[in-house]
Scaffold this active site. Structure first.
Site, PDB file in Angstrom:
ATOM      1  N   LYS A  42       0.854  -1.190   0.000  1.00 55.12           N
ATOM      2  CA  LYS A  42       0.000   0.000   0.000  1.00 55.12           C
ATOM      3  C   LYS A  42       0.881   1.228   0.000  1.00 55.12           C
ATOM      4  O   LYS A  42       1.849   1.309   0.764  1.00 55.12           O
ATOM      5  CB  LYS A  42      -0.864  -0.014   1.279  1.00 55.12           C
ATOM      6  CG  LYS A  42      -1.865   1.108   1.378  1.00 55.12           C
ATOM      7  CD  LYS A  42      -3.167   0.739   0.716  1.00 55.12           C
ATOM      8  CE  LYS A  42      -4.111   1.906   0.575  1.00 55.12           C
ATOM      9  NZ  LYS A  42      -3.862   2.752  -0.613  1.00 55.12           N
ATOM     10  N   LYS A  93       5.545   2.374  -2.814  1.00 58.05           N
ATOM     11  CA  LYS A  93       5.457   3.772  -3.252  1.00 58.05           C
ATOM     12  C   LYS A  93       5.923   3.853  -4.692  1.00 58.05           C
ATOM     13  O   LYS A  93       6.645   2.977  -5.172  1.00 58.05           O
ATOM     14  CB  LYS A  93       6.362   4.655  -2.392  1.00 58.05           C
ATOM     15  CG  LYS A  93       5.938   6.104  -2.370  1.00 58.05           C
ATOM     16  CD  LYS A  93       4.854   6.336  -1.348  1.00 58.05           C
ATOM     17  CE  LYS A  93       4.532   7.800  -1.203  1.00 58.05           C
ATOM     18  NZ  LYS A  93       3.746   8.039   0.028  1.00 58.05           N
ATOM     19  N   THR A 150      -5.680  12.891   6.173  1.00 52.99           N
ATOM     20  CA  THR A 150      -4.278  13.038   6.577  1.00 52.99           C
ATOM     21  C   THR A 150      -4.106  14.289   7.443  1.00 52.99           C
ATOM     22  O   THR A 150      -3.507  14.231   8.521  1.00 52.99           O
ATOM     23  CB  THR A 150      -3.352  13.094   5.346  1.00 52.99           C
ATOM     24  OG1 THR A 150      -3.672  11.985   4.492  1.00 52.99           O
ATOM     25  CG2 THR A 150      -1.899  13.001   5.744  1.00 52.99           C
TER      26      THR A 150
HETATM   27  P1  NAD Z   1       0.045  18.148  -2.562  1.00 46.79           P
HETATM   28  O1  NAD Z   1       0.547  17.948  -3.931  1.00 46.79           O
HETATM   29  O2  NAD Z   1      -1.408  18.244  -2.340  1.00 46.79           O
HETATM   30  O3  NAD Z   1       0.719  19.477  -1.945  1.00 46.79           O
HETATM   31  C1  NAD Z   1       2.095  19.663  -1.913  1.00 46.79           C
HETATM   32  C2  NAD Z   1       2.385  21.077  -1.429  1.00 46.79           C
HETATM   33  O4  NAD Z   1       3.789  21.213  -1.241  1.00 46.79           O
HETATM   34  C3  NAD Z   1       1.968  22.163  -2.409  1.00 46.79           C
HETATM   35  O5  NAD Z   1       1.433  23.280  -1.701  1.00 46.79           O
HETATM   36  C4  NAD Z   1       3.293  22.570  -3.072  1.00 46.79           C
HETATM   37  O6  NAD Z   1       3.290  23.918  -3.549  1.00 46.79           O
HETATM   38  C5  NAD Z   1       4.229  22.402  -1.897  1.00 46.79           C
HETATM   39  N1  NAD Z   1       5.628  22.250  -2.316  1.00 46.79           N
HETATM   40  C6  NAD Z   1       6.126  21.512  -3.340  1.00 46.79           C
HETATM   41  N2  NAD Z   1       7.452  21.675  -3.413  1.00 46.79           N
HETATM   42  C7  NAD Z   1       7.798  22.504  -2.395  1.00 46.79           C
HETATM   43  C8  NAD Z   1       9.027  23.043  -1.944  1.00 46.79           C
HETATM   44  N3  NAD Z   1      10.187  22.740  -2.564  1.00 46.79           N
HETATM   45  N4  NAD Z   1       9.011  23.860  -0.868  1.00 46.79           N
HETATM   46  C9  NAD Z   1       7.860  24.161  -0.251  1.00 46.79           C
HETATM   47  N5  NAD Z   1       6.657  23.688  -0.636  1.00 46.79           N
HETATM   48  C10 NAD Z   1       6.638  22.872  -1.698  1.00 46.79           C
HETATM   49  O7  NAD Z   1       0.697  16.983  -1.700  1.00 46.79           O
HETATM   50  P2  NAD Z   1       0.141  16.357  -0.332  1.00 46.79           P
HETATM   51  O8  NAD Z   1      -0.711  15.222  -0.673  1.00 46.79           O
HETATM   52  O9  NAD Z   1      -0.354  17.452   0.538  1.00 46.79           O
HETATM   53  O10 NAD Z   1       1.486  15.735   0.271  1.00 46.79           O
HETATM   54  C11 NAD Z   1       2.385  16.529   1.047  1.00 46.79           C
HETATM   55  C12 NAD Z   1       3.284  15.609   1.845  1.00 46.79           C
HETATM   56  O11 NAD Z   1       2.483  14.796   2.709  1.00 46.79           O
HETATM   57  C13 NAD Z   1       4.132  14.611   1.046  1.00 46.79           C
HETATM   58  O12 NAD Z   1       5.369  14.421   1.692  1.00 46.79           O
HETATM   59  C14 NAD Z   1       3.327  13.340   1.095  1.00 46.79           C
HETATM   60  O13 NAD Z   1       4.113  12.186   0.912  1.00 46.79           O
HETATM   61  C15 NAD Z   1       2.781  13.419   2.502  1.00 46.79           C
HETATM   62  N6  NAD Z   1       1.579  12.617   2.732  1.00 46.79           N
HETATM   63  C16 NAD Z   1       0.453  12.802   1.998  1.00 46.79           C
HETATM   64  C17 NAD Z   1      -0.681  12.036   2.257  1.00 46.79           C
HETATM   65  C18 NAD Z   1      -1.991  12.253   1.528  1.00 46.79           C
HETATM   66  O14 NAD Z   1      -2.984  11.625   1.907  1.00 46.79           O
HETATM   67  N7  NAD Z   1      -2.047  13.094   0.527  1.00 46.79           N
HETATM   68  C19 NAD Z   1      -0.640  11.049   3.246  1.00 46.79           C
HETATM   69  C20 NAD Z   1       0.525  10.890   4.003  1.00 46.79           C
HETATM   70  C21 NAD Z   1       1.628  11.684   3.725  1.00 46.79           C
END
Ligand code: NAD
Length: 429
Positions: A78, A114, A202
């Site tokens: 997953k 992943k 999340t």
């Molecule tokens: P997303 O694509 O919705 O948002 C990502 C955000 O990060 C955006 O606002 C983008 O502008 C910003 N960003 C990208 N590059 C950047 C940088 N260099 N500096 C600062 N900001 C930057 O992604 P998400 O789903 O919110 O995921 C964010 C993090 O959370 C990731 O590490 C992901 O693995 C983790 N995560 C996500 C989920 C989920 O359910 N979506 C679950 C667990 C963990």
């Protein structure tokens, strides 16, 4: 013409070294069985696919996609799919490993995987992204599946991406098999078999972990200042729930830059603004832009990295003012930076606990699809809270009992569950 693909340059994030050191540190403390350590140190399967996609201008571009399956001792693989220039085999390996620890810690019947595609999605139209996603799904073929490996959204992928994957996967099956495959991906839109609450799960989980921590420390979250790096799915929803609790957002960073206002930034208004501003926070009323390098040193109580890996480093850790770091992102804190922070007395709620609300809710979605059920939002949120509180309590209890930090405690719980599975089952043949 493959110009766009060549333009994309991956920058190594060093996450693999980080996750391996985190694993080895916890494995040493529990004196993990050396044979089981050998198994958990490696990834079971690694798939790299190159595939052609026709662009809007009629030219063909070649893309590279990844899927790494780390371990499935506890259940099907997953983990999310990320569309970003930094996606490479090492990033996929590191993120797959974190998924194994996360699902194990949460007590889910899953392993860890992943993947993603190395690309900058802002350079492509929606129809190009749809064709890229569908062709990637086709290239993954039967290496994913509802009882084998179940992807979900991650950076730059969303419910729409999952709907395309589902539709493509189902379309390659015989008509009688199609409806049995709804749970091949989670994080789908509601109309395409998604679950109530998955959108916020999340961020809600990050918020709940902060709340549980504050209760433990007898700290009132009202008027506490917080900063968020990343204002996407995780960053926005975390900020949304913290603001409802009375805390104050004082700085935000996204891929375009940073803004700050020590008197508070209204979360909902900022969210609406970004939708009308090509996703960017820059230029939001009553805020001052600051340099990226100054973001983590903004005066605040709580810091929430919710973007990419290895953002908190040896360079910026000494200047961090927050006394709590709640890791919304996967692997945001470099292991050397963590040592600096722990010495300063900063608490860190580790990613594998802090952002596990997403995969827990994905599990609920998977169960609903599998059993032909549809749960109400309240039911989902209540179940999510119960599971997260259980995990949080276990981590705090282990951290006190073993006198270790929260990350080490979380890894210990996750590894011990896997160790037990291997010890009881043995190794085939
Ligand atoms: P997303 O694509 O919705 O948002 C990502 C955000 O990060 C955006 O606002 C983008 O502008 C910003 N960003 C990208 N590059 C950047 C940088 N260099 N500096 C600062 N900001 C930057 O992604 P998400 O789903 O919110 O995921 C964010 C993090 O959370 C990731 O590490 C992901 O693995 C983790 N995560 C996500 C989920 C989920 O359910 N979506 C679950 C667990 C963990």
């Amino acid at each position: 013409m493959i110009a766009k693909a060549k333009e994309v340059k991956a920058t190594k994030q060093g996450m693999l070294d980080n996750v391996m050191r985190q694993f080895n540190n916890a494995a040493d403390i529990i004196d993990l069985n050396s044979n089981i350590r050998k198994i958990l140190e490696i990834t079971n399967n690694e798939l790299v696919v190159h595939f052609p996609v026709k662009m809007d201008n009629g030219e063909v571009e070649i893309f590279t996609g990844y899927r790494v399956q780390h371990n499935n001792a506890l259940g099907p693989y997953k983990g999310g799919l990320r569309y970003h220039p930094t996606v490479d085999i090492d990033a996929a390996r590191a993120l797959a490993m974190w998924m194994t620890w996360k699902t194990s810690l949460a007590g889910l019947p899953y392993g860890g995987a992943k993947g993603g595609i190395q690309l900058d999605p802002s350079k492509y139209s929606i129809s190009e992204l749809e064709r890229i996603t569908r062709r990637f799904t086709y290239a993954l073929g039967d290496n994913i599946g509802p009882e084998l490996d179940i992807p979900a959204p991650d950076v730059n992928t969303n419910p729409q991406t999952m709907a395309w994957i589902l539709d493509t996967y189902m379309s390659t099956k015989s008509p009688s098999e199609r409806s049995k495959n709804m749970h091949v991906v989670t994080g789908k839109p509601l109309g395409a078999g998604g679950s109530e609450g998955r959108d916020r799960a999340t961020g809600y989980g990050v918020f709940l972990n902060i709340k549980f921590w504050a209760l433990e420390k007898k700290i009132d979250l009202k008027d506490k200042k917080f900063i968020v790096q990343g204002f996407g799915n995780v960053g926005y929803w975390t900020a949304h729930f913290l603001e409802k609790e009375g805390a104050k957002l004082v700085a935000v960073q996204d891929q375009f830059g940073c803004i700050t206002n020590e008197n508070g930034i209204e979360v909902e208004t900022l969210f609406e603004y970004t939708k009308a501003n090509k996703g960017s926070i820059l230029g939001f009323a009553n805020t001052t832009p600051i340099k990226n390098k100054d973001f983590f040193s903004v005066d605040c109580d709580i810091c929430i990295p919710a973007a990419l890996g290895n953002q908190i480093t040896e360079e910026n850790a000494p200047s961090i003012k927050a006394y709590l770091i709640a890791e919304g992102a996967n692997g945001p804190t470099d292991i050397n930076a963590e040592q600096i922070l722990l010495k300063k007395g900063t608490d860190i709620i580790p990613d594998i606990l802090c952002n596990s609300g997403g995969v827990i809710c994905s599990y609920f979605e998977w169960l609903q699809n599998r059993n032909g059920e549809i749960w109400h939002l309240n039911e989902v949120m209540e179940k999510l809270e119960k599971k997260l509180e259980e995990s949080f309590r276990k981590v705090i209890e282990t951290s006190k009992r073993r006198a270790v930090d929260m990350r080490t405690a979380a890894f210990i719980i996750a590894i011990e569950r896997l160790e037990l599975a291997y010890v009881q089952r043995g190794i085939f043949p």
